[in-house]
Design an enzyme around this catalytic site. Structure first.
Site, PDB file in Angstrom:
ATOM      1  N   ARG A 229       0.859  -1.186   0.000  1.00 16.10           N
ATOM      2  CA  ARG A 229       0.000   0.000   0.000  1.00 16.10           C
ATOM      3  C   ARG A 229       0.896   1.238   0.000  1.00 16.10           C
ATOM      4  O   ARG A 229       2.009   1.221   0.530  1.00 16.10           O
ATOM      5  CB  ARG A 229      -0.911   0.019   1.236  1.00 16.10           C
ATOM      6  CG  ARG A 229      -2.035  -0.999   1.163  1.00 16.10           C
ATOM      7  CD  ARG A 229      -3.100  -0.607   0.146  1.00 16.10           C
ATOM      8  NE  ARG A 229      -4.212  -1.550   0.071  1.00 16.10           N
ATOM      9  CZ  ARG A 229      -4.363  -2.472  -0.884  1.00 16.10           C
ATOM     10  NH1 ARG A 229      -3.458  -2.605  -1.841  1.00 16.10           N
ATOM     11  NH2 ARG A 229      -5.422  -3.254  -0.900  1.00 16.10           N
ATOM     12  N   HIS A 277      -1.610   0.899  -9.766  1.00 19.47           N
ATOM     13  CA  HIS A 277      -2.236  -0.136  -8.919  1.00 19.47           C
ATOM     14  C   HIS A 277      -2.720  -1.297  -9.792  1.00 19.47           C
ATOM     15  O   HIS A 277      -3.887  -1.695  -9.739  1.00 19.47           O
ATOM     16  CB  HIS A 277      -3.393   0.441  -8.091  1.00 19.47           C
ATOM     17  CG  HIS A 277      -3.732  -0.417  -6.901  1.00 19.47           C
ATOM     18  ND1 HIS A 277      -4.152   0.108  -5.702  1.00 19.47           N
ATOM     19  CD2 HIS A 277      -3.709  -1.767  -6.720  1.00 19.47           C
ATOM     20  CE1 HIS A 277      -4.375  -0.876  -4.844  1.00 19.47           C
ATOM     21  NE2 HIS A 277      -4.116  -2.030  -5.442  1.00 19.47           N
TER      22      HIS A 277
HETATM   23  P1  NDP Z   1      -1.650 -11.870   3.846  1.00 21.50           P
HETATM   24  O1  NDP Z   1      -2.469 -11.420   4.982  1.00 21.50           O
HETATM   25  O2  NDP Z   1      -1.897 -13.224   3.249  1.00 21.50           O
HETATM   26  O3  NDP Z   1      -0.093 -11.830   4.250  1.00 21.50           O
HETATM   27  C1  NDP Z   1       0.458 -10.778   4.960  1.00 21.50           C
HETATM   28  C2  NDP Z   1       1.929 -11.090   5.252  1.00 21.50           C
HETATM   29  O4  NDP Z   1       2.525  -9.939   5.854  1.00 21.50           O
HETATM   30  C3  NDP Z   1       2.096 -12.256   6.224  1.00 21.50           C
HETATM   31  O5  NDP Z   1       3.191 -13.053   5.850  1.00 21.50           O
HETATM   32  C4  NDP Z   1       2.378 -11.552   7.548  1.00 21.50           C
HETATM   33  O6  NDP Z   1       3.174 -12.294   8.461  1.00 21.50           O
HETATM   34  C5  NDP Z   1       3.151 -10.339   7.068  1.00 21.50           C
HETATM   35  N1  NDP Z   1       3.095  -9.259   8.060  1.00 21.50           N
HETATM   36  C6  NDP Z   1       2.004  -8.601   8.521  1.00 21.50           C
HETATM   37  N2  NDP Z   1       2.355  -7.692   9.436  1.00 21.50           N
HETATM   38  C7  NDP Z   1       3.700  -7.783   9.573  1.00 21.50           C
HETATM   39  C8  NDP Z   1       4.653  -7.117  10.376  1.00 21.50           C
HETATM   40  N3  NDP Z   1       4.286  -6.159  11.256  1.00 21.50           N
HETATM   41  N4  NDP Z   1       5.951  -7.465  10.251  1.00 21.50           N
HETATM   42  C9  NDP Z   1       6.326  -8.435   9.399  1.00 21.50           C
HETATM   43  N5  NDP Z   1       5.470  -9.111   8.580  1.00 21.50           N
HETATM   44  C10 NDP Z   1       4.175  -8.789   8.682  1.00 21.50           C
HETATM   45  O7  NDP Z   1      -1.772 -10.752   2.727  1.00 21.50           O
HETATM   46  P2  NDP Z   1      -1.634 -10.919   1.132  1.00 21.50           P
HETATM   47  O8  NDP Z   1      -0.329 -11.567   0.827  1.00 21.50           O
HETATM   48  O9  NDP Z   1      -2.861 -11.508   0.556  1.00 21.50           O
HETATM   49  O10 NDP Z   1      -1.624  -9.377   0.676  1.00 21.50           O
HETATM   50  C11 NDP Z   1      -0.682  -8.463   1.210  1.00 21.50           C
HETATM   51  C12 NDP Z   1      -1.054  -7.067   0.774  1.00 21.50           C
HETATM   52  O11 NDP Z   1      -0.746  -6.889  -0.596  1.00 21.50           O
HETATM   53  C13 NDP Z   1      -2.545  -6.733   0.874  1.00 21.50           C
HETATM   54  O12 NDP Z   1      -2.903  -6.376   2.188  1.00 21.50           O
HETATM   55  C14 NDP Z   1      -2.649  -5.567  -0.071  1.00 21.50           C
HETATM   56  O13 NDP Z   1      -2.413  -4.373   0.628  1.00 21.50           O
HETATM   57  C15 NDP Z   1      -1.521  -5.807  -1.078  1.00 21.50           C
HETATM   58  N6  NDP Z   1      -2.035  -6.161  -2.411  1.00 21.50           N
HETATM   59  C16 NDP Z   1      -1.752  -5.326  -3.456  1.00 21.50           C
HETATM   60  C17 NDP Z   1      -2.199  -5.616  -4.730  1.00 21.50           C
HETATM   61  C18 NDP Z   1      -1.830  -4.736  -5.877  1.00 21.50           C
HETATM   62  O14 NDP Z   1      -2.398  -4.897  -6.983  1.00 21.50           O
HETATM   63  N7  NDP Z   1      -0.894  -3.808  -5.718  1.00 21.50           N
HETATM   64  C19 NDP Z   1      -3.017  -6.812  -4.994  1.00 21.50           C
HETATM   65  C20 NDP Z   1      -3.226  -7.646  -3.822  1.00 21.50           C
HETATM   66  C21 NDP Z   1      -2.754  -7.319  -2.582  1.00 21.50           C
HETATM   67  P3  NDP Z   1       2.663 -13.700   9.060  1.00 21.50           P
HETATM   68  O15 NDP Z   1       2.665 -14.668   7.895  1.00 21.50           O
HETATM   69  O16 NDP Z   1       3.687 -14.057  10.069  1.00 21.50           O
HETATM   70  O17 NDP Z   1       1.294 -13.469   9.602  1.00 21.50           O
END
Ligand code: NDP
Length: 314
Positions: A229, A277
């Site tokens: 984001r 995006h």
């Molecule tokens: P998930 O919820 O599946 O994964 C999130 C990951 O981030 C997990 O591995 C989590 O760790 C990690 N994480 C969260 N908080 C922290 C932190 N404080 N420190 C370290 N690691 C952290 O999300 P998605 O993979 O599905 O999507 C991620 C983001 O990508 C979405 O929220 C969205 O904003 C963005 N996105 C953008 C798109 C685009 O077209 N540009 C399309 C789709 C998504 P853990 O595994 O340990 O919980």
């Protein structure tokens, strides 16, 4: 009549309304799909399918059983001050979308690895100069966030010969990928990287994570790819890191304000490539399928899939 309300204060969701109605018709013929602000009896609304839902709507729906984000992220829902406390919030988790993200991250990594940033500058000046080449294995790429998107991107880069590592909140194991976890391991994760990829969800802990302190920890000359984001990146700190040469370049796919204003300085920076995006999106038919499937699950007493943890905020 049982109602699914499709709502967005920012986007036109007419075609999604149609896709939802088509998905629901054969399996939930008693469900009507309404598009906010079309009139619907508040007491009939069982679920909302939302993208930036309007403030003041959700807490007027006494029978609400599901708040479905129509995207992978949920921060646009969690920021509402009138969010009903107990209603589950789901998001879209789609393997095809994750493949699309992996393609985008592979392309953006190749942009830097094959020095297309330099080649495009040379092209503008009609300069014929072959840039130096090195093997993919010598290029270290680190993915921040190893969820549905990040893990697929890490596997794709690994399978294309890059040296890949990943950082997440909890420890992950992915064959052929070095993994790091938690704030204490961010510094050692970042230090060797040639390309840093942000695929984190937006939460209080990740807001502004790519800031001056962060850029001071990356290897001089590293590149940044942000498809998480826009709010993950502190723009002035990014510009300072680029202008000082600490960072070589950035591909930015997401922005705090979208669409990015034509006047925004980011468009003009020679080391920044703006993409609109576009990294990856689920199809409307898949979004509709997942939301209707969750409504069927709720109706048969099961928990909806792909719900988020309100404490973690993702
Ligand atoms: P998930 O919820 O599946 O994964 C999130 C990951 O981030 C997990 O591995 C989590 O760790 C990690 N994480 C969260 N908080 C922290 C932190 N404080 N420190 C370290 N690691 C952290 O999300 P998605 O993979 O599905 O999507 C991620 C983001 O990508 C979405 O929220 C969205 O904003 C963005 N996105 C953008 C798109 C685009 O077209 N540009 C399309 C789709 C998504 P853990 O595994 O340990 O919980």
């Amino acid at each position: 009549m049982a109602t699914l309300l499709v709502c967005s204060a920012t986007d036109d969701l007419h075609t999604l309304q149609t896709a939802l109605a088509q998905a629901a018709a054969p399996v939930m013929p008693d469900l009507q799909v309404r598009l906010w602000p079309e009139a619907a009896d508040a007491a009939d609304v069982l679920a909302v399918a939302a993208w930036h839902p309007p403030a003041g709507l959700l807490n007027t729906l006494p029978q609400l059983q599901l708040i479905a984000s129509i995207g992978a992220g949920v921060e646009h829902i969690l920021r509402l001050s009138d969010l009903p406390p107990e209603v589950p919030i789901s998001r879209i988790v789609d393997s095809q979308q994750a493949r699309g993200m992996a393609e985008f991250i592979l392309w953006a990594t190749l942009h830097f690895h094959r020095q297309m940033d330099l080649v495009l500058q040379q092209h503008a000046q009609r300069i014929w100069r072959m840039p130096p080449q090195r093997a993919a294995v010598e290029c270290r790429v680190g993915i921040m966030g190893l969820g549905a998107m990040g893990e697929q991107a890490a596997r794709c880069l690994r399978d294309n010969g890059f040296t890949v590592s990943g950082w997440s909140r909890s420890k992950h194991g992915i064959a052929g990928v070095d993994t790091y976890a938690g704030d204490a391991e961010l510094k050692p994760f970042l230090a060797p990287l040639d390309v840093v990829v942000c695929l984190l969800p937006l939460t209080a802990s990740t807001y502004g994570i790519c800031n001056a302190a962060f850029f001071s920890q990356v290897k001089p000359g590293a590149a940044l790819i942000n498809a998480g984001r826009g709010e993950h990146v502190v723009t002035e700190d990014l510009l300072a890191a680029l202008d000082s040469g600490r960072l070589r370049g950035a591909v930015l796919d997401t922005f705090a304000q979208e669409p990015l204003s034509p006047e925004d300085l980011l468009w003009n920076h020679p080391a920044i490539l703006v993409t609109p995006h576009m990294a990856s999106a689920a199809s409307e038919s898949e979004i509709a399928r997942q939301i209707v499937d969750n409504l069927l699950r709720i109706r048969s007493g099961k928990s909806p899939l792909h719900t988020i943890d309100r404490e973690r905020r993702y």
